[in-house]
Design an enzyme around this catalytic site. Structure first.
Site, PDB file in Angstrom:
ATOM      1  N   GLN A 106       1.119   4.357  -0.711  1.00 21.60           N
ATOM      2  CA  GLN A 106       0.142   3.368  -0.231  1.00 21.60           C
ATOM      3  C   GLN A 106      -0.373   3.788   1.136  1.00 21.60           C
ATOM      4  O   GLN A 106      -1.268   3.164   1.679  1.00 21.60           O
ATOM      5  CB  GLN A 106       0.813   1.997  -0.106  1.00 21.60           C
ATOM      6  CG  GLN A 106       1.339   1.451  -1.415  1.00 21.60           C
ATOM      7  CD  GLN A 106       2.289   0.281  -1.163  1.00 21.60           C
ATOM      8  OE1 GLN A 106       1.850  -0.838  -0.921  1.00 21.60           O
ATOM      9  NE2 GLN A 106       3.575   0.526  -1.213  1.00 21.60           N
ATOM     10  N   HIS A 124      -4.248   3.996  -1.820  1.00 20.87           N
ATOM     11  CA  HIS A 124      -5.210   3.330  -0.935  1.00 20.87           C
ATOM     12  C   HIS A 124      -6.203   4.299  -0.300  1.00 20.87           C
ATOM     13  O   HIS A 124      -6.777   4.010   0.746  1.00 20.87           O
ATOM     14  CB  HIS A 124      -4.461   2.541   0.155  1.00 20.87           C
ATOM     15  CG  HIS A 124      -3.799   1.296  -0.367  1.00 20.87           C
ATOM     16  ND1 HIS A 124      -2.639   0.769   0.164  1.00 20.87           N
ATOM     17  CD2 HIS A 124      -4.140   0.471  -1.382  1.00 20.87           C
ATOM     18  CE1 HIS A 124      -2.300  -0.325  -0.517  1.00 20.87           C
ATOM     19  NE2 HIS A 124      -3.189  -0.529  -1.452  1.00 20.87           N
TER      20      HIS A 124
END
Ligand code: NAD
Ligand code: ZN
Length: 252
Positions: A106, A124
């Site tokens: 992430q 992300h």
């Protein structure tokens, strides 16, 4: 001295990984804390100092100057000072030894790649490239752009946006589909330094568990996962636990 209980859990985790055909790591901000990058949440988190509104897509378009000043300060000036730590390097070693097949991160700090990991899914997105919000042209995030804010497209003068996911923005399609595939095929998921509070990322380990993956979790404190899906909770700092885990393979 490590207690017998901690040693037993580490050995169990090492055996699960050794016997697994496909192991995937799922990392959050916690793995980079010991590289000097603060997490968002919590007492010393970034959100205790900055209002996250500057990463809202609508706000960014309305106030590109203000948003970009903060983006540069946080995600380029300070991230550039950070180096991969022992946990990032241990994951790269596990991959090299055929014990780890992929990392879903992430994080947007590029530290897994800098530590030598090859198969990294950036859930992300990344700070490394910028895309023109008008014509879609993509650029490396070089100082040429970052020294003259807000950065503009060389073809059409459109506003450039970093290729990491803002609030109100969708997950990159390829990252989403590759992560779901990992959650389908993995025998073992290793969660490192993640609260499980960020949607929709937090669903990936839950889907893996539904598909019968064993869940090993490394965190300094309990997360949303610990009492729900985690099979082996290794309580401690990412660098310490990953060093000890790797040492088991090096000495056997
Ligand atoms: P998060 O879900 O990533 O949580 C951080 C977790 O790390 C917490 O559970 C905390 O207990 C744990 N932790 C802290 N220090 C640790 C250590 N030394 N070893 C192991 N675990 C440790 O939450 P967030 O920080 O709110 O992040 C929100 C989102 O923003 C996530 O997607 C995150 O990846 C991203 N983010 C990325 C970076 C980065 O790129 N380095 C930095 C901040 C946030
Ligand atoms: Zn353009």
């Amino acid at each position: 001295m490590r207690s017998q209980e901690v040693n037993n859990k580490l050995t169990q985790a090492a055996e699960l990984i050794k016997d697994s055909k496909h192991t995937t790591a799922f990392t959050g901000a916690g793995i980079s804390v010991e590289s000097g990058i603060p997490p968002f949440r919590g007492e010393n988190g970034l959100w205790s100092k900055f209002d996250p509104i500057f990463l809202d897509l609508g706000y960014f378009f309305k106030h590109p100057d203000e948003s970009w000043q903060l983006i540069k300060k946080i995600f380029y000036d300070s991230f550039a000072q950070a180096e991969p730590n022992a946990a990032h390097y241990a994951l790269a070693q596990l991959e090299q030894r055929g014990l780890l097949q992929a990392i879903i991160t992430q994080n947007i700090d590029n530290l897994h790649q800098r530590a030598g990991s090859k198969n990294v899914i950036e859930y992300h997105g990344t700070t490394q490239t910028l895309t023109c919000t008008h014509c879609g042209r993509r650029y490396q995030a070089s100082t040429k752009f970052l020294n003259d804010l807000p950065p503009k497209c060389e073809s059409c003068s459109g506003l450039l946006k970093p290729d990491f996911v803002f609030f109100g923005e969708a997950i990159p399609e390829l990252a989403q589909s590759r992560s779901l595939q990992e959650a389908e095929i993995a025998d073992v998921f290793i969660l490192i330094g993640t609260t499980g509070e960020v949607q929709p990322a937090s669903m990936i380990p839950i889907i893996a568990k539904k598909n019968h993956a064993k869940i090993i979790e490394i965190n300094v404190e309990k997360s949303n996962y610990t009492d729900s899906i985690t099979d082996i909770f290794l309580n401690g700092k990412a660098t310490e636990i990953m060093r000890n885990l790797l040492a088991i393979y090096l000495t056997n």
